[in-house]
Write a protein that holds these residues in place. Structure first.
Motif: not given
Length: 376
Positions: A96-112
């Protein structure tokens, strides 16, 4: 001084015939909306007719819903939001036009991600696009802007060191030997032949200010001035997606800080995330994919259903619209916007793991009913 006559004709006379079209733009645009938007342009002179031209010239495919519009600059998404907001909502699953996008470029947060079976997963890659603030996007940029982007890019990439150290190859100055090597490495991009890109004006002045940069290890690659200002790709043989994603995040973060230091951050806002030429790539612009052998599962009646539930898509290994050879598919995330980079790569890692388990089960003559996933 000549004057433009286009505005002397009423909007109804200029409205495109979209009766046979199957794309997101054609599904949203109305004569009334066109009449309103025709009165506007971005500060760089990009108009509604520029936005929709690729969708007018390319009606789409009965089975493939194309987007049918592109941005010419960062302001396009705001100036023509009456058209682009619904297109984005349709293309990105109700975003939606009111939605907010999230950015996460921290590879430590990837599981496996470091344990995909290399007997099935042949190669792994993650790619995205980036646009440099202060310049028009490829459909609308001038020769001078394109050359300035190339100069900035080469200066920034030259500052990378360690395992990211590499070299830039300008398309127009390439030797035959360099060209052949890049073709053999599957790195080279050529002048666009896709009518979608040609109609959007992305091949103008080819090959001026286009080029390829790659590190010495050939695992980190940047295309300059193709469909986006920058296309950044991390890849390697085998199934270690964690290594590929870590390099991707590290390289991308370094490049972004180098551009910022030169006064040119990447185009980003909290609603659309990273702003790119095609609305389909907004948000992360990320496609994480593997080439994986699935000769049995790909013949199974539930293959497409499984992919849909995992939010994954399949292509042939030659790219979009190519057939799979020998049961090898390019499997990647279907989403771009509304999920972070880590979340999308996690979907690929978890999903591909399950696909390989299903393939092994079918190899033994077993059933995959007990492995069917819930909808992600």
């Amino acid at each position: 001084m000549a004057t433009l006559t286009v505005k002397q004709l009423p909007a109804a006379d200029e409205y495109p015939d979209l009766t046979k079209h199957h794309n997101h733009m054609a599904a949203v645009l109305t004569p009334e909306m066109y009449a309103t938007l025709r009165e506007r342009s971005t500060p760089n002179g990009y108009t509604i007719d520029h936005v929709i031209q690729t969708g007018v010239d390319n009606p789409g495919h009965p089975f493939i819903m194309t987007v049918g519009c592109v941005a010419g600059d960062e302001e396009t998404y705001e100036v023509f939001k009456e058209l682009l907001d619904p297109v984005i909502q349709d293309r990105h699953g109700g975003y939606k036009p009111s939605d907010k996008h999230k950015t996460d470029l921290n590879p430590a947060n990837l599981k496996g991600g470091d344990d995909l079976d290399p007997n099935y997963v042949l190669s792994s890659r993650v790619r995205t696009g980036r646009s440099i603030r202060g310049f028009c996007l490829p459909p609308h940029c001038s020769r001078g802007e394109r050359r300035a982007i190339e100069k900035l890019s080469v200066e920034a990439l030259d500052a990378l060191d360690g395992d990211l150290k590499g070299k830039y190859y300008a398309l127009k100055n390439m030797t035959d030997a360099e060209q052949q090597q890049l073709i053999d490495d599957h790195f080279l991009f050529d002048k666009p032949v896709s009518p979608l890109l040609l109609a959007a004006g992305m091949a103008r002045d080819w090959p001026d200010a286009r080029g390829i940069w790659h590190n010495d290890n050939k695992t980190f690659l940047v295309w300059v001035n193709e469909e986006d200002h920058l296309r950044v790709i991390s890849m390697q043989k085998g199934g270690n997606m964690r290594e590929v994603f870590t390099r991707f995040c590290t390289g991308l973060t370094k490049i972004e800080s180098l551009f910022k230091a030169k006064g040119h951050p990447f185009m980003w806002n909290e609603h659309l995330g990273y702003v790119l030429t095609c609305p389909s790539n907004l948000g992360t612009g990320l496609r994480g994919g593997v080439h994986v052998k699935l000769p049995n599962l790909s013949k199974h009646a539930k293959f497409d259903e499984v992919l849909k539930k995992l939010r994954l898509q399949k292509r042939g290994t030659g790219g979009v619209d190519t057939a799979a050879v020998g049961g090898v598919f390019d499997i990647s995330n279907a989403d771009r916007l509304g999920f972070s980079e880590v979340e999308l790569v996690q979907m690929v890692v978890d999903g591909v793991k399950l696909l390989v388990d299903m393939e092994k089960q079918l190899e033994k003559g077993g059933s995959i009913d007990g492995l069917m996933p819930a909808q992600k």
